[in-house]
Design an enzyme around this catalytic site. Structure first.
Site, PDB file in Angstrom:
ATOM      1  N   GLY A  46     -39.465   6.553  22.538  1.00  0.00           N
ATOM      2  CA  GLY A  46     -40.246   7.479  23.341  1.00  0.00           C
ATOM      3  C   GLY A  46     -40.958   6.729  24.450  1.00  0.00           C
ATOM      4  O   GLY A  46     -41.195   5.525  24.338  1.00  0.00           O
ATOM      5  N   GLN A  51     -46.923   4.941  31.092  1.00  0.00           N
ATOM      6  CA  GLN A  51     -46.510   3.600  30.678  1.00  0.00           C
ATOM      7  C   GLN A  51     -45.717   2.881  31.760  1.00  0.00           C
ATOM      8  O   GLN A  51     -45.535   1.667  31.699  1.00  0.00           O
ATOM      9  CB  GLN A  51     -45.669   3.672  29.395  1.00  0.00           C
ATOM     10  CG  GLN A  51     -46.476   4.092  28.178  1.00  0.00           C
ATOM     11  CD  GLN A  51     -45.611   4.146  26.936  1.00  0.00           C
ATOM     12  OE1 GLN A  51     -44.947   5.120  26.685  1.00  0.00           O
ATOM     13  NE2 GLN A  51     -45.596   3.068  26.160  1.00  0.00           N
ATOM     14  N   CYS A  93     -45.868   0.319  19.590  1.00  0.00           N
ATOM     15  CA  CYS A  93     -45.888   0.929  20.921  1.00  0.00           C
ATOM     16  C   CYS A  93     -45.383  -0.095  21.926  1.00  0.00           C
ATOM     17  O   CYS A  93     -45.766  -1.262  21.864  1.00  0.00           O
ATOM     18  CB  CYS A  93     -47.318   1.344  21.272  1.00  0.00           C
ATOM     19  SG  CYS A  93     -47.483   2.000  22.933  1.00  0.00           S
ATOM     20  N   LEU A  94     -44.532   0.338  22.850  1.00  0.00           N
ATOM     21  CA  LEU A  94     -43.995  -0.580  23.854  1.00  0.00           C
ATOM     22  C   LEU A  94     -45.105  -1.171  24.730  1.00  0.00           C
ATOM     23  O   LEU A  94     -44.936  -2.244  25.297  1.00  0.00           O
ATOM     24  CB  LEU A  94     -42.975   0.142  24.745  1.00  0.00           C
ATOM     25  CG  LEU A  94     -41.705   0.646  24.040  1.00  0.00           C
ATOM     26  CD1 LEU A  94     -40.849   1.459  25.015  1.00  0.00           C
ATOM     27  CD2 LEU A  94     -40.902  -0.510  23.468  1.00  0.00           C
ATOM     28  N   HIS A 135     -47.463  10.665  19.358  1.00  0.00           N
ATOM     29  CA  HIS A 135     -47.698   9.357  19.992  1.00  0.00           C
ATOM     30  C   HIS A 135     -47.620   9.476  21.518  1.00  0.00           C
ATOM     31  O   HIS A 135     -48.480   8.960  22.240  1.00  0.00           O
ATOM     32  CB  HIS A 135     -46.643   8.372  19.460  1.00  0.00           C
ATOM     33  CG  HIS A 135     -46.772   6.978  19.984  1.00  0.00           C
ATOM     34  ND1 HIS A 135     -47.101   5.902  19.185  1.00  0.00           N
ATOM     35  CD2 HIS A 135     -46.614   6.475  21.241  1.00  0.00           C
ATOM     36  CE1 HIS A 135     -47.146   4.802  19.944  1.00  0.00           C
ATOM     37  NE2 HIS A 135     -46.845   5.116  21.188  1.00  0.00           N
ATOM     38  N   GLU A 136     -46.598  10.178  22.016  1.00  0.00           N
ATOM     39  CA  GLU A 136     -46.428  10.275  23.475  1.00  0.00           C
ATOM     40  C   GLU A 136     -47.473  11.184  24.117  1.00  0.00           C
ATOM     41  O   GLU A 136     -47.964  10.886  25.215  1.00  0.00           O
ATOM     42  CB  GLU A 136     -45.005  10.740  23.823  1.00  0.00           C
ATOM     43  CG  GLU A 136     -43.885   9.836  23.325  1.00  0.00           C
ATOM     44  CD  GLU A 136     -44.100   8.357  23.617  1.00  0.00           C
ATOM     45  OE1 GLU A 136     -44.708   8.009  24.647  1.00  0.00           O
ATOM     46  OE2 GLU A 136     -43.654   7.533  22.789  1.00  0.00           O
ATOM     47  N   HIS A 139     -50.518   9.273  24.697  1.00  0.00           N
ATOM     48  CA  HIS A 139     -50.463   8.472  25.930  1.00  0.00           C
ATOM     49  C   HIS A 139     -50.939   9.286  27.132  1.00  0.00           C
ATOM     50  O   HIS A 139     -51.664   8.780  27.992  1.00  0.00           O
ATOM     51  CB  HIS A 139     -49.031   8.002  26.213  1.00  0.00           C
ATOM     52  CG  HIS A 139     -48.677   6.709  25.535  1.00  0.00           C
ATOM     53  ND1 HIS A 139     -49.376   5.543  25.759  1.00  0.00           N
ATOM     54  CD2 HIS A 139     -47.702   6.387  24.651  1.00  0.00           C
ATOM     55  CE1 HIS A 139     -48.838   4.570  25.026  1.00  0.00           C
ATOM     56  NE2 HIS A 139     -47.828   5.052  24.351  1.00  0.00           N
TER      57      HIS A 139
HETATM   58 ZN   LIG Z   1     -46.653   4.074  22.972  1.00  0.00          ZN
END
Ligand SMILES: [Zn+2]
Length: 171
Positions: A46, A51, A93-94, A135-136, A139
């Site tokens: 995701g 991001q 998380c990236l 999660h997204e 963000h």
């Molecule tokens: Zn993330």
């Protein structure tokens, strides 16, 4: 298509609330394609627009590596309209490298949003898809997994990051 740079904590753009999209144009669709390529390039399931430094409410998701019944999709202005059943889930998380922590999530969510083609979508998700959606959407509200961890764990992560940066400076 292009692979974009993924911003990392503590980048300030990750803490901002993203803006609603009022008009879906070619630029938005291009951004969604680039976000998709960026997500796959990073082996993520995701990605939210913030991001990659774009302050707009767009997410892309493909949880098929964990749930083969799912597929790639993008949502514009996603909104969680209902949620139920708490679950503890270990996630990363990236934008928060070297961090895997147990986060409190909901097992089931109902999400409303708009497709890249401009259609209104409402979907019910459970399991990994529900968690990835939470999660997204977090963000888009400037919330990272670090904000959902205990203060102590957050402090441990910050110290680890500080030491890593120090090492990088020394070498
Ligand atoms: Zn993330």
């Amino acid at each position: 298509m292009a692979v974009l740079e993924i911003l990392k904590y503590p980048h300030r753009l990750l803490k901002r609330r993203s803006q609603e999209i009022e008009k879906i144009d070619e630029n938005i669709r291009q951004l969604i394609q680039d976000m998709t390529e960026t997500m796959y390039d990073a082996n993520g399931v995701g990605l939210a627009a913030c991001q990659v430094g774009v302050n707009k409410r767009i997410i892309v998701l493909d949880v098929s590596p964990m749930d083969p019944e799912q597929d790639l999709f993008a949502l514009i202005n996603p909104e969680i309209v209902s949620e139920e059943e708490e679950i503890d889930h270990e996630e990363g998380c990236l934008s928060v490298p070297d961090c895997q922590e147990t986060i409190k999530r909901k097992q089931k969510v109902r999400v409303r949003g708009i497709s890249p083609e401009g259609n209104e979508i409402e979907l019910e998700a459970h399991g990994i898809l529900a968690i990835a959606l939470q999660h997204e959407v977090d963000h888009l509200n400037g919330v990272l997994i670090l904000d959902r961890m205990s203060g102590l764990k957050r402090e441990i992560y910050r110290n680890k990051l500080r030491k890593k940066k120090q090492k990088e400076r020394e070498s």
